[in-house]
Motif scaffolding. Structure first.
Motif, PDB file in Angstrom:
ATOM      1  N   HIS A 158      65.233  40.505  31.147  1.00 14.05           N
ATOM      2  CA  HIS A 158      66.222  39.232  30.747  1.00 14.05           C
ATOM      3  C   HIS A 158      65.430  38.392  29.988  1.00 14.05           C
ATOM      4  CE1 HIS A 158      69.551  41.297  32.634  1.00 14.05           C
ATOM      5  NE2 HIS A 158      68.933  41.369  33.837  1.00 14.05           N
ATOM      6  N   MET A 170      72.455  35.319  31.910  1.00 11.15           N
ATOM      7  CA  MET A 170      73.199  34.542  31.227  1.00 11.15           C
ATOM      8  C   MET A 170      72.750  35.104  29.604  1.00 11.15           C
ATOM      9  SD  MET A 170      75.032  32.631  32.637  1.00 11.15           S
ATOM     10  CE  MET A 170      75.400  31.277  31.449  1.00 11.15           C
ATOM     11  N   ASP A 171      71.939  35.881  29.501  1.00  9.55           N
ATOM     12  CA  ASP A 171      71.690  36.314  28.221  1.00  9.55           C
ATOM     13  C   ASP A 171      72.875  37.572  27.669  1.00  9.55           C
ATOM     14  OD1 ASP A 171      71.114  38.725  29.460  1.00  9.55           O
ATOM     15  OD2 ASP A 171      68.895  38.788  28.977  1.00  9.55           O
ATOM     16  N   LYS A 172      73.912  37.456  28.416  1.00  9.05           N
ATOM     17  CA  LYS A 172      75.068  38.548  28.085  1.00  9.05           C
ATOM     18  C   LYS A 172      74.697  40.038  28.307  1.00  9.05           C
ATOM     19  CE  LYS A 172      76.712  35.180  24.412  1.00  9.05           C
ATOM     20  NZ  LYS A 172      77.224  35.371  23.027  1.00  9.05           N
ATOM     21  N   THR A 173      73.802  40.306  29.057  1.00  6.38           N
ATOM     22  CA  THR A 173      73.476  41.717  29.265  1.00  6.38           C
ATOM     23  C   THR A 173      73.207  41.971  31.027  1.00  6.38           C
ATOM     24  OG1 THR A 173      70.783  41.290  29.486  1.00  6.38           O
ATOM     25  CG2 THR A 173      71.926  41.609  27.233  1.00  6.38           C
ATOM     26  N   GLY A 189      75.851  45.209  27.534  1.00  4.45           N
ATOM     27  CA  GLY A 189      76.241  43.774  27.329  1.00  4.45           C
ATOM     28  C   GLY A 189      77.074  43.775  26.132  1.00  4.45           C
ATOM     29  N   GLU A 190      77.295  42.373  25.723  1.00  2.10           N
ATOM     30  CA  GLU A 190      78.155  41.992  24.966  1.00  2.10           C
ATOM     31  C   GLU A 190      77.454  41.074  23.549  1.00  2.10           C
ATOM     32  OE1 GLU A 190      81.540  42.233  24.815  1.00  2.10           O
ATOM     33  OE2 GLU A 190      81.454  43.397  26.775  1.00  2.10           O
ATOM     34  N   THR A 245      81.617  34.426  25.086  1.00  2.00           N
ATOM     35  CA  THR A 245      81.052  34.977  26.135  1.00  2.00           C
ATOM     36  C   THR A 245      79.582  34.143  26.324  1.00  2.00           C
ATOM     37  OG1 THR A 245      81.762  37.217  26.180  1.00  2.00           O
ATOM     38  CG2 THR A 245      80.062  36.744  27.847  1.00  2.00           C
ATOM     39  N   GLY A 295      77.592  34.386  28.962  1.00  2.00           N
ATOM     40  CA  GLY A 295      76.707  35.235  29.919  1.00  2.00           C
ATOM     41  C   GLY A 295      77.484  35.520  31.298  1.00  2.00           C
ATOM     42  N   PHE A 296      76.702  36.491  31.834  1.00  2.00           N
ATOM     43  CA  PHE A 296      77.144  37.036  33.250  1.00  2.00           C
ATOM     44  C   PHE A 296      76.971  36.375  34.257  1.00  2.00           C
ATOM     45  CE2 PHE A 296      77.167  41.378  30.639  1.00  2.00           C
ATOM     46  CZ  PHE A 296      78.460  41.027  30.010  1.00  2.00           C
ATOM     47  N   ALA A 303      82.112  36.999  33.645  1.00  2.00           N
ATOM     48  CA  ALA A 303      81.446  36.283  33.049  1.00  2.00           C
ATOM     49  C   ALA A 303      82.011  34.860  33.190  1.00  2.00           C
ATOM     50  CB  ALA A 303      81.975  36.711  31.419  1.00  2.00           C
ATOM     51  N   HIS A 313      84.148  42.583  32.519  1.00  2.00           N
ATOM     52  CA  HIS A 313      83.559  43.570  31.529  1.00  2.00           C
ATOM     53  C   HIS A 313      82.911  44.629  32.463  1.00  2.00           C
ATOM     54  CE1 HIS A 313      83.089  40.154  28.572  1.00  2.00           C
ATOM     55  NE2 HIS A 313      82.863  39.562  29.791  1.00  2.00           N
TER      56      HIS A 313
END
Length: 314
Positions: free
Chosen positions: A92, A122-125, A145-146, A151, A153-154, A170, A176
């Motif tokens: 990540h 939080m890197d959206k993955t 991820g997105e 977004t 981040g998750f 998120a 998601h």
């Protein structure tokens, strides 16, 4: 009463999530932190004689993983365990906020714990980690991820019990979802998820038979989500099929008291009891592809001709 027995050092920033998994006699602890790293710790039983044995010559000739020893007293007996760092997972690019082990399952009468770990950042993955069958080295198997959008981040992640789906939520509360392609297990397909609330969801309850859910939120609404089963189509999609309550206060809690009855509470400090109307049950039977007689008899114990519907305020 709890007593401090051991401290595990390693993370260089706030730890955001921890989760245990039991595999035979070994216990695995996964931890994630704002340093963008995931650490997997292995806790295993160790005999007293083995833990006290110190051989300087062996120590000089062999490179060994550092073991943290801890003892636990239970029922007058003392048990000794060793804790080692199994692996450090780096993949990540931002803070990792959650880790989740694949749920265990029963096989031939024994509990099996798969060594599959899901992480959300939080890197959206989200990344699915598993150890290599030959070397035992933990490797990244899947990354989803997105890209773009709003977004941030998750914050959390979950496996489905059979590992066919992975879910993340998120910063703004959106869900998601990805589903595994049955034909190609290494391929994951983004799916449509239920949505509708435009502010925080404060409560969620499944109906007693587990076929639909009711949610309440600070957008002052109560919403019912259910699957839409269409004849001739294999794919089942979830939709908001009813909005039983539109309030003037923020909703805070909900409880089911029957399949088509619930109690909700809001900032007005009043509990309200709702019962479904016959028209709703008829529409629900069409959408869920269930007969009216089955719904009424199984849920209320009433015959179709004797249904009554009441709304109460407590």
């Amino acid at each position: 009463m709890f007593q401090k027995t051991q401290v595990l050092h390693g993370h260089e920033d706030w730890v955001r999530g921890v989760e245990f998994a039991i595999n035979g006699q070994d216990v695995y602890l996964a931890s994630c932190a704002q340093d963008s790293l995931i650490r997997i710790w292995k806790i295993f039983p160790k005999s007293v004689t083995e833990s006290l044995k110190i051989d300087d010559e062996d120590e000089a000739n062999f490179i060994k993983l550092k073991e943290n020893i801890l003892t636990v007293k239970e029922g007058g007996e003392q048990f000794t365990y060793a804790v080692t760092l199994e692996s450090v997972l780096a993949g990540h690019e931002n803070s990792v906020y959650a880790v989740h082990w694949q749920p265990s399952f029963l096989k031939d009468g024994s509990v099996v714990q798969p060594m599959s770990l899901l992480s959300a950042s939080m890197d959206k993955t989200m990344i699915l980690w598993e150890p290599d069958e030959e070397t035992g080295v933990w490797l990244e198997q899947v990354r989803v991820g997105e890209v773009g959008g709003n977004t941030l981040g998750f914050y959390g992640c979950q496996f489905s019990p059979d590992k066919s789906m992975i879910l993340a939520h998120a910063f703004h509360g959106a869900l998601h979802l990805w589903s595994r392609n049955p034909a190609k297990h290494e391929e994951w397909i983004p799916m449509v998820v239920i949505s509708g609330h435009f502010n925080s969801v404060q409560g969620l309850r499944w109906d007693p038979d587990g076929e639909f859910i009711i949610t309440v939120g600070t957008d002052q609404t109560t919403r019912l989500f259910a699957p839409w089963i269409r004849s001739g189509q294999k794919q089942v999609t979830w939709h908001e099929i009813a909005r039983p309550q539109i309030h003037g206060y923020d909703m805070q809690c909900i409880a089911m008291i029957g399949r088509f009855q619930f109690v909700s509470g809001a900032d007005e400090k009043v509990l309200r009891v709702f019962s479904a109307t016959r028209n709703f049950i008829e529409n629900f039977s069409r959408i869920s592809n269930m007969s009216m007689e089955t719904l009424l008899l199984n849920c209320f114990g009433w015959k179709p001709a004797s249904v009554s519907f009441l709304d109460f305020t407590l």
